[in-house]
Design a protein around this motif. Structure first.
Motif, PDB file in Angstrom:
ATOM      1  N   GLU A   1       1.051  -1.494   0.149  1.00  0.00           N
ATOM      2  CA  GLU A   1       0.120   0.098   0.547  1.00  0.00           C
ATOM      3  C   GLU A   1       0.689   1.087  -0.256  1.00  0.00           C
ATOM      4  OE1 GLU A   1      -4.174   0.906   2.077  1.00  0.00           O
ATOM      5  OE2 GLU A   1      -2.354   1.656   3.410  1.00  0.00           O
ATOM      6  N   ALA A   2       0.668   2.026  -0.894  1.00  0.00           N
ATOM      7  CA  ALA A   2       1.265   2.961  -1.715  1.00  0.00           C
ATOM      8  C   ALA A   2       1.136   4.208  -2.227  1.00  0.00           C
ATOM      9  CB  ALA A   2       3.473   3.151  -2.604  1.00  0.00           C
ATOM     10  N   LYS A   3       1.681   5.956  -1.774  1.00  0.00           N
ATOM     11  CA  LYS A   3       1.389   6.579  -2.233  1.00  0.00           C
ATOM     12  C   LYS A   3       2.828   7.065  -3.109  1.00  0.00           C
ATOM     13  CE  LYS A   3       0.430  10.612   0.590  1.00  0.00           C
ATOM     14  NZ  LYS A   3       0.193  11.320   1.302  1.00  0.00           N
ATOM     15  N   LEU A   4       2.345   7.774  -4.378  1.00  0.00           N
ATOM     16  CA  LEU A   4       3.577   7.852  -5.234  1.00  0.00           C
ATOM     17  C   LEU A   4       3.843   9.241  -5.073  1.00  0.00           C
ATOM     18  CD1 LEU A   4       2.139   5.408  -7.779  1.00  0.00           C
ATOM     19  CD2 LEU A   4       2.782   5.224  -5.897  1.00  0.00           C
ATOM     20  N   PRO A   5       5.285   9.184  -5.455  1.00  0.00           N
ATOM     21  CA  PRO A   5       5.613  11.268  -5.657  1.00  0.00           C
ATOM     22  C   PRO A   5       5.427  11.625  -7.615  1.00  0.00           C
ATOM     23  CG  PRO A   5       7.308   9.205  -6.649  1.00  0.00           C
ATOM     24  CD  PRO A   5       6.509   9.055  -6.064  1.00  0.00           C
ATOM     25  N   ILE A   6       5.276  13.229  -7.478  1.00  0.00           N
ATOM     26  CA  ILE A   6       5.539  13.727  -8.731  1.00  0.00           C
ATOM     27  C   ILE A   6       6.714  13.865  -9.157  1.00  0.00           C
ATOM     28  CG2 ILE A   6       2.574  14.321  -7.780  1.00  0.00           C
ATOM     29  CD1 ILE A   6       4.400  17.074  -7.524  1.00  0.00           C
ATOM     30  N   GLY A   7       6.082  14.535 -10.585  1.00  0.00           N
ATOM     31  CA  GLY A   7       8.247  15.473 -10.737  1.00  0.00           C
ATOM     32  C   GLY A   7       8.465  14.318 -11.797  1.00  0.00           C
TER      33      GLY A   7
ATOM     34  N   GLY B   1      11.409  12.370 -13.897  1.00  0.00           N
ATOM     35  CA  GLY B   1      11.941  11.792 -13.729  1.00  0.00           C
ATOM     36  C   GLY B   1      12.013  10.807 -12.750  1.00  0.00           C
ATOM     37  N   ALA B   2      11.266  10.979 -12.070  1.00  0.00           N
ATOM     38  CA  ALA B   2      10.778   9.828 -11.279  1.00  0.00           C
ATOM     39  C   ALA B   2      10.009   8.893 -11.263  1.00  0.00           C
ATOM     40  CB  ALA B   2       9.759  10.265  -9.966  1.00  0.00           C
ATOM     41  N   TRP B   3      10.945   7.632 -10.629  1.00  0.00           N
ATOM     42  CA  TRP B   3       9.935   6.314 -11.389  1.00  0.00           C
ATOM     43  C   TRP B   3      10.131   5.427 -10.037  1.00  0.00           C
ATOM     44  CZ3 TRP B   3      14.481   3.306 -14.915  1.00  0.00           C
ATOM     45  CH2 TRP B   3      14.212   2.257 -15.202  1.00  0.00           C
ATOM     46  N   PRO B   4       8.711   5.452  -9.039  1.00  0.00           N
ATOM     47  CA  PRO B   4       8.655   4.454  -8.229  1.00  0.00           C
ATOM     48  C   PRO B   4       8.415   3.078  -8.486  1.00  0.00           C
ATOM     49  CG  PRO B   4       6.700   6.283  -8.423  1.00  0.00           C
ATOM     50  CD  PRO B   4       8.091   6.256  -9.722  1.00  0.00           C
ATOM     51  N   ALA B   5       8.330   2.152  -7.951  1.00  0.00           N
ATOM     52  CA  ALA B   5       8.211   0.796  -8.287  1.00  0.00           C
ATOM     53  C   ALA B   5       8.601  -0.339  -6.961  1.00  0.00           C
ATOM     54  CB  ALA B   5       9.560   0.266  -9.396  1.00  0.00           C
ATOM     55  N   PHE B   6       7.791  -1.595  -7.886  1.00  0.00           N
ATOM     56  CA  PHE B   6       7.472  -2.571  -6.677  1.00  0.00           C
ATOM     57  C   PHE B   6       7.531  -3.715  -7.267  1.00  0.00           C
ATOM     58  CE2 PHE B   6       4.192  -4.953  -4.196  1.00  0.00           C
ATOM     59  CZ  PHE B   6       4.825  -5.959  -3.657  1.00  0.00           C
ATOM     60  N   TRP B   7       9.001  -4.730  -7.086  1.00  0.00           N
ATOM     61  CA  TRP B   7       9.456  -6.044  -7.704  1.00  0.00           C
ATOM     62  C   TRP B   7       8.946  -6.853  -6.892  1.00  0.00           C
ATOM     63  CZ3 TRP B   7      14.039  -4.277 -10.399  1.00  0.00           C
ATOM     64  CH2 TRP B   7      14.314  -3.765 -11.508  1.00  0.00           C
ATOM     65  N   LEU B   8       9.476  -8.128  -7.402  1.00  0.00           N
ATOM     66  CA  LEU B   8       9.714  -8.830  -6.790  1.00  0.00           C
ATOM     67  C   LEU B   8      10.550  -9.702  -8.000  1.00  0.00           C
ATOM     68  CD1 LEU B   8       6.045 -10.903  -6.467  1.00  0.00           C
ATOM     69  CD2 LEU B   8       7.877  -9.897  -4.960  1.00  0.00           C
ATOM     70  N   PHE B   9      11.578 -10.070  -7.582  1.00  0.00           N
ATOM     71  CA  PHE B   9      13.222 -10.251  -8.474  1.00  0.00           C
ATOM     72  C   PHE B   9      13.677 -11.087  -7.518  1.00  0.00           C
ATOM     73  CE2 PHE B   9      17.214  -8.306  -9.211  1.00  0.00           C
ATOM     74  CZ  PHE B   9      16.612  -8.276 -10.637  1.00  0.00           C
ATOM     75  N   ASN B  10      14.810 -11.846  -8.493  1.00  0.00           N
ATOM     76  CA  ASN B  10      16.325 -12.665  -7.980  1.00  0.00           C
ATOM     77  C   ASN B  10      17.258 -12.503  -9.325  1.00  0.00           C
ATOM     78  OD1 ASN B  10      17.231 -14.173  -6.523  1.00  0.00           O
ATOM     79  ND2 ASN B  10      15.832 -15.524  -6.525  1.00  0.00           N
ATOM     80  N   HIS B  11      18.134 -13.389  -8.700  1.00  0.00           N
ATOM     81  CA  HIS B  11      19.816 -12.828  -9.937  1.00  0.00           C
ATOM     82  C   HIS B  11      20.310 -13.659  -9.247  1.00  0.00           C
ATOM     83  CE1 HIS B  11      22.028 -11.375  -6.535  1.00  0.00           C
ATOM     84  NE2 HIS B  11      21.194 -10.223  -6.747  1.00  0.00           N
TER      85      HIS B  11
ATOM     86  N   ASN C   1       7.583  15.427  -1.149  1.00  0.00           N
ATOM     87  CA  ASN C   1       7.594  14.258  -2.387  1.00  0.00           C
ATOM     88  C   ASN C   1       8.200  13.010  -2.236  1.00  0.00           C
ATOM     89  OD1 ASN C   1       6.434  13.932  -4.634  1.00  0.00           O
ATOM     90  ND2 ASN C   1       8.897  14.207  -5.516  1.00  0.00           N
ATOM     91  N   ALA C   2       7.545  12.041  -1.429  1.00  0.00           N
ATOM     92  CA  ALA C   2       8.424  10.995  -1.087  1.00  0.00           C
ATOM     93  C   ALA C   2       7.519   9.658  -1.287  1.00  0.00           C
ATOM     94  CB  ALA C   2       8.003  10.841   0.237  1.00  0.00           C
ATOM     95  N   PHE C   3       8.241   8.662  -2.083  1.00  0.00           N
ATOM     96  CA  PHE C   3       7.333   7.290  -2.651  1.00  0.00           C
ATOM     97  C   PHE C   3       7.062   6.626  -1.170  1.00  0.00           C
ATOM     98  CE2 PHE C   3       8.305   2.930  -3.654  1.00  0.00           C
ATOM     99  CZ  PHE C   3       6.758   2.681  -4.845  1.00  0.00           C
TER     100      PHE C   3
END
Length: 335
Positions: free
Chosen positions: A186-192, A194-204, A322-324
């Protein structure tokens, strides 16, 4: 009605304070311009753990989905009252001191189908036994652009000592992994720009990079891009699936147009089954894909810069205002 308005649902405590962590703003399933006569639909939210006990009023209304975001005067039915902010009180509920909110399950799902496995409510600082503050191939930038405060993780745009904007990644790499289940933020996103907020599942894993992008938004894209409005507020986000990593072809992608995602908290979720992924926004399914992904993955929350959001510049709002802002991250296994 003469326009397609957004719906807001506010929860106000006994002292008149709006509880932003319970926000439930959303686009109705049938656009308001098509409403006629009585309209009814279901919209479910989960009361997060840590919500103070007490009585809350439920206040609803409509607002424009574009600047200046004006609220809409409505006729009052029997038993409905309106306040000075054009919020219509339609009901009340009580949170008791022994409420067990962690077991309420993912938004819009039957909680009986899930068992909780991970719950980060951000109530007591960033737990470094669970979270890293940089991705594995980088070192941590010493400039402060994140903190845990008021029950939320906040990551904001900031220039470092060299004067450049820098990426911040908060992840559970090496500390928490899970294969299959339901994952929700659950989140609120920033503006402006260049901003690129994200929520991932990942592995390397060796040379493999399996990736599930539950939410990526690009507020700097502007209205012609389909990602944001003329004020560079995010009005869309995307879910993308990369079984073999982002350097290879995606298995599927879906962009969802929304209300301004910087104006309130919303829930972003994915149900990950052995041969299928289903994505949810505020408990409502918006995309499903038949795909097999069997590697366990860790959780990433990040605020990066670039891609479809463009390059940040002097117009990009900096600082924690202006936070994520992430209210919680939770995961469940299937029962």
């Amino acid at each position: 009605m003469d326009d397609d308005y957004e719906v807001f649902v506010h929860f106000v405590d006994a002292d008149g304070e709006h509880q932003s962590a319970l926000n439930a703003d959303h686009s109705p399933p049938q656009p308001t311009s098509a409403w006629s006569g009585a309209v009814s639909y279901d919209h479910t939210i989960s009361v997060p753990p840590g919500t103070p006990a007490g009585q809350y009023s439920v206040r609803v209304g409509l607002y424009q989905n574009h600047s200046p975001w004006d609220r809409v005067p409505l006729a009052q039915g029997e038993g409905v009252t309106v306040d000075d902010q054009l919020r219509y009180t339609v009901g009340r509920f009580t949170v008791s001191t022994d409420s067990s909110c962690e077991d309420s399950g993912p938004a819009g799902q039957d909680p009986g189908n899930f068992s909780p496995t991970f719950s980060e409510e951000f109530n007591s600082g960033l737990d470094t036994s669970v979270w890293n503050d940089h991705i594995w191939y980088e070192s941590s930038n010493p400039t402060t652009n994140y903190k845990v405060e008021g029950g939320a993780l906040k990551i904001w745009p900031q220039r470092d000592a060299s004067g450049r904007f820098f990426n911040r990644t908060i992840d559970t790499d090496g500390k928490y992994y899970q294969r299959y289940g339901f994952f929700e933020m659950e989140a609120k996103l920033p503006i402006g720009k260049g901003a690129w907020p994200a929520f991932w599942l990942f592995n390397h894993i060796d040379d493999r990079r399996p990736e599930i992008d539950v939410m990526e938004a690009y507020p700097g894209g502007g209205p012609d891009s389909g990602w944001s409005d003329s004020n560079l507020h995010p009005t869309a986000f995307a879910a993308t699936v990369w079984p073999h990593g982002a350097s290879n072809d995606a298995a599927g992608h879906r962009t969802l147009q929304t209300a301004d995602l910087s104006q309130g908290f919303h829930k972003y979720g994915v149900k990950w089954e052995p041969n299928k992924l289903t994505f949810y926004f505020d408990g409502q399914e918006f995309y499903s894909l038949d795909v097999a992904m069997s590697d366990p993955m860790y959780i990433i929350l990040d605020l990066w810069f670039g891609s479809a959001s463009g390059d940040p510049d002097d117009s990009t709002p900096t600082g924690e205002s202006n936070a994520f802002e992430v209210n919680y991250v939770r995961a469940w296994q299937f029962r």
